[in-house]
Design a protein around this motif. Structure first.
Motif, PDB file in Angstrom:
ATOM      1  N   PRO A   1       0.828  -1.216   0.000  1.00  0.00           N
ATOM      2  CA  PRO A   1       0.000   0.000   0.000  1.00  0.00           C
ATOM      3  C   PRO A   1       0.859   1.262   0.000  1.00  0.00           C
ATOM      4  O   PRO A   1       1.785   1.388   0.794  1.00  0.00           O
ATOM      5  N   GLN A   2       0.545   2.180  -0.904  1.00  0.00           N
ATOM      6  CA  GLN A   2       1.310   3.410  -1.054  1.00  0.00           C
ATOM      7  C   GLN A   2       0.507   4.659  -0.699  1.00  0.00           C
ATOM      8  O   GLN A   2       1.048   5.632  -0.184  1.00  0.00           O
ATOM      9  N   ALA A   3      -0.765   4.656  -1.021  1.00  0.00           N
ATOM     10  CA  ALA A   3      -1.588   5.842  -0.785  1.00  0.00           C
ATOM     11  C   ALA A   3      -3.051   5.451  -0.806  1.00  0.00           C
ATOM     12  O   ALA A   3      -3.413   4.328  -1.188  1.00  0.00           O
ATOM     13  N   LEU A   4      -3.881   6.393  -0.386  1.00  0.00           N
ATOM     14  CA  LEU A   4      -5.322   6.166  -0.361  1.00  0.00           C
ATOM     15  C   LEU A   4      -5.990   7.407  -0.945  1.00  0.00           C
ATOM     16  O   LEU A   4      -5.692   8.533  -0.533  1.00  0.00           O
ATOM     17  N   LEU A   5      -6.885   7.193  -1.912  1.00  0.00           N
ATOM     18  CA  LEU A   5      -7.634   8.295  -2.508  1.00  0.00           C
ATOM     19  C   LEU A   5      -9.065   8.280  -1.985  1.00  0.00           C
ATOM     20  O   LEU A   5      -9.740   7.250  -2.039  1.00  0.00           O
ATOM     21  N   THR A   6      -9.506   9.403  -1.427  1.00  0.00           N
ATOM     22  CA  THR A   6     -10.919   9.570  -1.080  1.00  0.00           C
ATOM     23  C   THR A   6     -11.581  10.267  -2.258  1.00  0.00           C
ATOM     24  O   THR A   6     -11.029  11.214  -2.817  1.00  0.00           O
ATOM     25  N   MET A   7     -12.769   9.800  -2.636  1.00  0.00           N
ATOM     26  CA  MET A   7     -13.377  10.312  -3.865  1.00  0.00           C
ATOM     27  C   MET A   7     -14.885  10.398  -3.734  1.00  0.00           C
ATOM     28  O   MET A   7     -15.524   9.558  -3.097  1.00  0.00           O
ATOM     29  N   GLY A   8     -15.452  11.441  -4.320  1.00  0.00           N
ATOM     30  CA  GLY A   8     -16.894  11.625  -4.330  1.00  0.00           C
ATOM     31  C   GLY A   8     -17.228  12.996  -4.885  1.00  0.00           C
ATOM     32  O   GLY A   8     -16.339  13.785  -5.227  1.00  0.00           O
ATOM     33  N   TYR A   9     -18.507  13.302  -4.986  1.00  0.00           N
ATOM     34  CA  TYR A   9     -18.889  14.640  -5.435  1.00  0.00           C
ATOM     35  C   TYR A   9     -18.597  15.637  -4.318  1.00  0.00           C
ATOM     36  O   TYR A   9     -18.987  15.416  -3.171  1.00  0.00           O
ATOM     37  N   PRO A  10     -17.899  16.733  -4.614  1.00  0.00           N
ATOM     38  CA  PRO A  10     -17.467  17.658  -3.559  1.00  0.00           C
ATOM     39  C   PRO A  10     -18.636  18.381  -2.906  1.00  0.00           C
ATOM     40  O   PRO A  10     -19.571  18.803  -3.584  1.00  0.00           O
ATOM     41  N   ALA A  11     -18.560  18.503  -1.575  1.00  0.00           N
ATOM     42  CA  ALA A  11     -19.590  19.221  -0.830  1.00  0.00           C
ATOM     43  C   ALA A  11     -19.365  20.724  -0.890  1.00  0.00           C
ATOM     44  O   ALA A  11     -20.274  21.505  -0.622  1.00  0.00           O
ATOM     45  N   GLU A  12     -18.130  21.142  -1.223  1.00  0.00           N
ATOM     46  CA  GLU A  12     -17.819  22.561  -1.304  1.00  0.00           C
ATOM     47  C   GLU A  12     -16.671  22.759  -2.294  1.00  0.00           C
ATOM     48  O   GLU A  12     -15.973  21.810  -2.653  1.00  0.00           O
ATOM     49  N   THR A  13     -16.506  23.977  -2.720  1.00  0.00           N
ATOM     50  CA  THR A  13     -15.422  24.325  -3.634  1.00  0.00           C
ATOM     51  C   THR A  13     -14.416  25.200  -2.914  1.00  0.00           C
ATOM     52  O   THR A  13     -14.797  26.146  -2.214  1.00  0.00           O
ATOM     53  N   ARG A  14     -13.148  24.883  -3.068  1.00  0.00           N
ATOM     54  CA  ARG A  14     -12.101  25.650  -2.407  1.00  0.00           C
ATOM     55  C   ARG A  14     -11.101  26.166  -3.431  1.00  0.00           C
ATOM     56  O   ARG A  14     -10.857  25.537  -4.451  1.00  0.00           O
ATOM     57  N   GLU A  15     -10.514  27.288  -3.111  1.00  0.00           N
ATOM     58  CA  GLU A  15      -9.448  27.856  -3.927  1.00  0.00           C
ATOM     59  C   GLU A  15      -8.162  27.813  -3.111  1.00  0.00           C
ATOM     60  O   GLU A  15      -8.161  28.155  -1.928  1.00  0.00           O
ATOM     61  N   LYS A  16      -7.078  27.409  -3.731  1.00  0.00           N
ATOM     62  CA  LYS A  16      -5.800  27.326  -3.042  1.00  0.00           C
ATOM     63  C   LYS A  16      -4.765  28.172  -3.762  1.00  0.00           C
ATOM     64  O   LYS A  16      -4.615  28.080  -4.980  1.00  0.00           O
ATOM     65  N   THR A  17      -4.084  28.998  -2.977  1.00  0.00           N
ATOM     66  CA  THR A  17      -3.027  29.830  -3.547  1.00  0.00           C
ATOM     67  C   THR A  17      -1.782  28.984  -3.768  1.00  0.00           C
ATOM     68  O   THR A  17      -1.328  28.272  -2.871  1.00  0.00           O
ATOM     69  N   ARG A  18      -1.226  29.060  -4.971  1.00  0.00           N
ATOM     70  CA  ARG A  18      -0.041  28.283  -5.307  1.00  0.00           C
ATOM     71  C   ARG A  18       1.132  29.212  -5.605  1.00  0.00           C
ATOM     72  O   ARG A  18       0.959  30.368  -5.999  1.00  0.00           O
ATOM     73  N   LYS A  19       2.304  28.693  -5.402  1.00  0.00           N
ATOM     74  CA  LYS A  19       3.505  29.460  -5.697  1.00  0.00           C
ATOM     75  C   LYS A  19       3.601  29.740  -7.195  1.00  0.00           C
ATOM     76  O   LYS A  19       3.185  28.913  -8.007  1.00  0.00           O
ATOM     77  N   PRO A  20       4.168  30.871  -7.572  1.00  0.00           N
ATOM     78  CA  PRO A  20       4.403  31.120  -8.999  1.00  0.00           C
ATOM     79  C   PRO A  20       5.320  30.033  -9.573  1.00  0.00           C
ATOM     80  O   PRO A  20       6.187  29.502  -8.880  1.00  0.00           O
ATOM     81  N   LEU A  21       5.123  29.698 -10.841  1.00  0.00           N
ATOM     82  CA  LEU A  21       5.888  28.641 -11.475  1.00  0.00           C
ATOM     83  C   LEU A  21       7.397  28.913 -11.380  1.00  0.00           C
ATOM     84  O   LEU A  21       8.204  27.985 -11.221  1.00  0.00           O
ATOM     85  N   GLU A  22       7.761  30.195 -11.442  1.00  0.00           N
ATOM     86  CA  GLU A  22       9.175  30.552 -11.422  1.00  0.00           C
ATOM     87  C   GLU A  22       9.862  30.144 -10.127  1.00  0.00           C
ATOM     88  O   GLU A  22      11.097  29.981 -10.081  1.00  0.00           O
ATOM     89  N   MET A  23       9.112  29.967  -9.035  1.00  0.00           N
ATOM     90  CA  MET A  23       9.704  29.583  -7.760  1.00  0.00           C
ATOM     91  C   MET A  23       9.987  28.087  -7.684  1.00  0.00           C
ATOM     92  O   MET A  23      10.699  27.637  -6.784  1.00  0.00           O
ATOM     93  N   SER A  24       9.443  27.304  -8.594  1.00  0.00           N
ATOM     94  CA  SER A  24       9.606  25.853  -8.550  1.00  0.00           C
ATOM     95  C   SER A  24      10.339  25.281  -9.740  1.00  0.00           C
ATOM     96  O   SER A  24      10.602  24.080  -9.779  1.00  0.00           O
ATOM     97  N   VAL A  25      10.677  26.128 -10.705  1.00  0.00           N
ATOM     98  CA  VAL A  25      11.305  25.653 -11.923  1.00  0.00           C
ATOM     99  C   VAL A  25      12.653  26.367 -12.125  1.00  0.00           C
ATOM    100  O   VAL A  25      12.754  27.579 -11.929  1.00  0.00           O
ATOM    101  N   ILE A  26      13.679  25.621 -12.492  1.00  0.00           N
ATOM    102  CA  ILE A  26      14.965  26.193 -12.864  1.00  0.00           C
ATOM    103  C   ILE A  26      15.115  26.049 -14.376  1.00  0.00           C
ATOM    104  O   ILE A  26      15.095  24.926 -14.920  1.00  0.00           O
ATOM    105  N   TRP A  27      15.245  27.156 -15.074  1.00  0.00           N
ATOM    106  CA  TRP A  27      15.363  27.151 -16.535  1.00  0.00           C
ATOM    107  C   TRP A  27      16.827  27.073 -16.931  1.00  0.00           C
ATOM    108  O   TRP A  27      17.665  27.789 -16.416  1.00  0.00           O
ATOM    109  N   ARG A  28      17.159  26.212 -17.832  1.00  0.00           N
ATOM    110  CA  ARG A  28      18.520  26.079 -18.350  1.00  0.00           C
ATOM    111  C   ARG A  28      18.525  26.142 -19.865  1.00  0.00           C
ATOM    112  O   ARG A  28      17.619  25.659 -20.513  1.00  0.00           O
TER     113      ARG A  28
END
Length: 217
Positions: A190-217
């Motif tokens: 066993p590696q992981a467990l996914l919980t799944m169903g129709y969502p009871a609510e909608t959430r928005e999550k702030t994510r880091k800008p792509l430039e903070m996670s990517v190194i361009w070469r």
């Protein structure tokens, strides 16, 4: 104190009302007259499922039957067993009782409130075998990555279908508990467990800008 006696009671089908006392630690259910619990129903395979006794009672494992085996309480049992291990680990860490109770309750609710649970497992059955530790380890990492990618594909498919899903890493911390609760074969990790169903609510999550996670070469 006398030992608790478990029973299997037929609730539908041609043998409705029949009671089967469970007198052994492991029993086979099926249509074959030589199995331990014989159910004369064409919907039942000759060797349909296995009942195995443990500390919590009896657990059921499908034996590759045509129509499958479904236990309504299996989700609750899995959540309870994983919660018991979580509680034991937190107690060993010296966590406050209130924190332990909150964590265990939250884990149980996340699993039992989800309409569907999917346990992602890794197996090395079809992977290459090497004589040295370095390449063997790399092959194992490849299997881990493949399992993760399969899980990501499931999450994307669920999103496309309008479903909500969450990834839980908890099985990594108690693989033996998950394998026992679900009756998994020894090579399924066993590696992981996914919980799944129709969502009871909608959430928005702030994510880091792509430039903070990517190194361009």
């Amino acid at each position: 104190m006398s030992e608790k006696i478990y029973q299997l009671i037929m609730q539908q089908g041609p043998q409705i009302g029949q009671i089967f006392p469970l007198l052994a630690h492991s029993l086979i259910i099926g249509r074959d007259p030589l199995v331990d619990v014989v159910i004369s129903d064409p919907e039942v395979s000759r060797q349909h499922a296995r009942l195995t006794q443990d500390e919590a009672g009896y657990q059921i494992q499908d034996l590759g039957s045509t129509n499958g085996t479904f236990a309504q309480a299996q989700k609750e049992y899995l959540a309870g067993a994983m919660g018991a291990r979580l509680r034991r680990d937190l107690e060993a860490d010296g966590a406050p009782a209130a924190v332990i109770e909150a964590d265990v309750s939250r884990s149980y609710a996340r699993m039992t409130n989800a309409p569907v649970l999917i346990v992602l497992c890794l197996t090395m059955a079809d992977m290459d075998i090497y004589p040295d530790e370095r390449r063997s380890h790399n092959e194992y990492v490849m299997a881990v990555q493949s399992t993760a990618m399969a899980g990501q594909n499931l999450l994307l498919a669920a999103h496309e279908a309008g479903l909500g899903a969450c990834w839980m890493c908890a099985p990594l911390f108690c693989p033996d508990v998950v394998k026992t609760a679900l009756g998994l074969t020894e090579d399924w990790q066993p590696q992981a467990l996914l919980t799944m169903g129709y969502p009871a609510e909608t959430r928005e999550k702030t994510r880091k800008p792509l430039e903070m996670s990517v190194i361009w070469r």
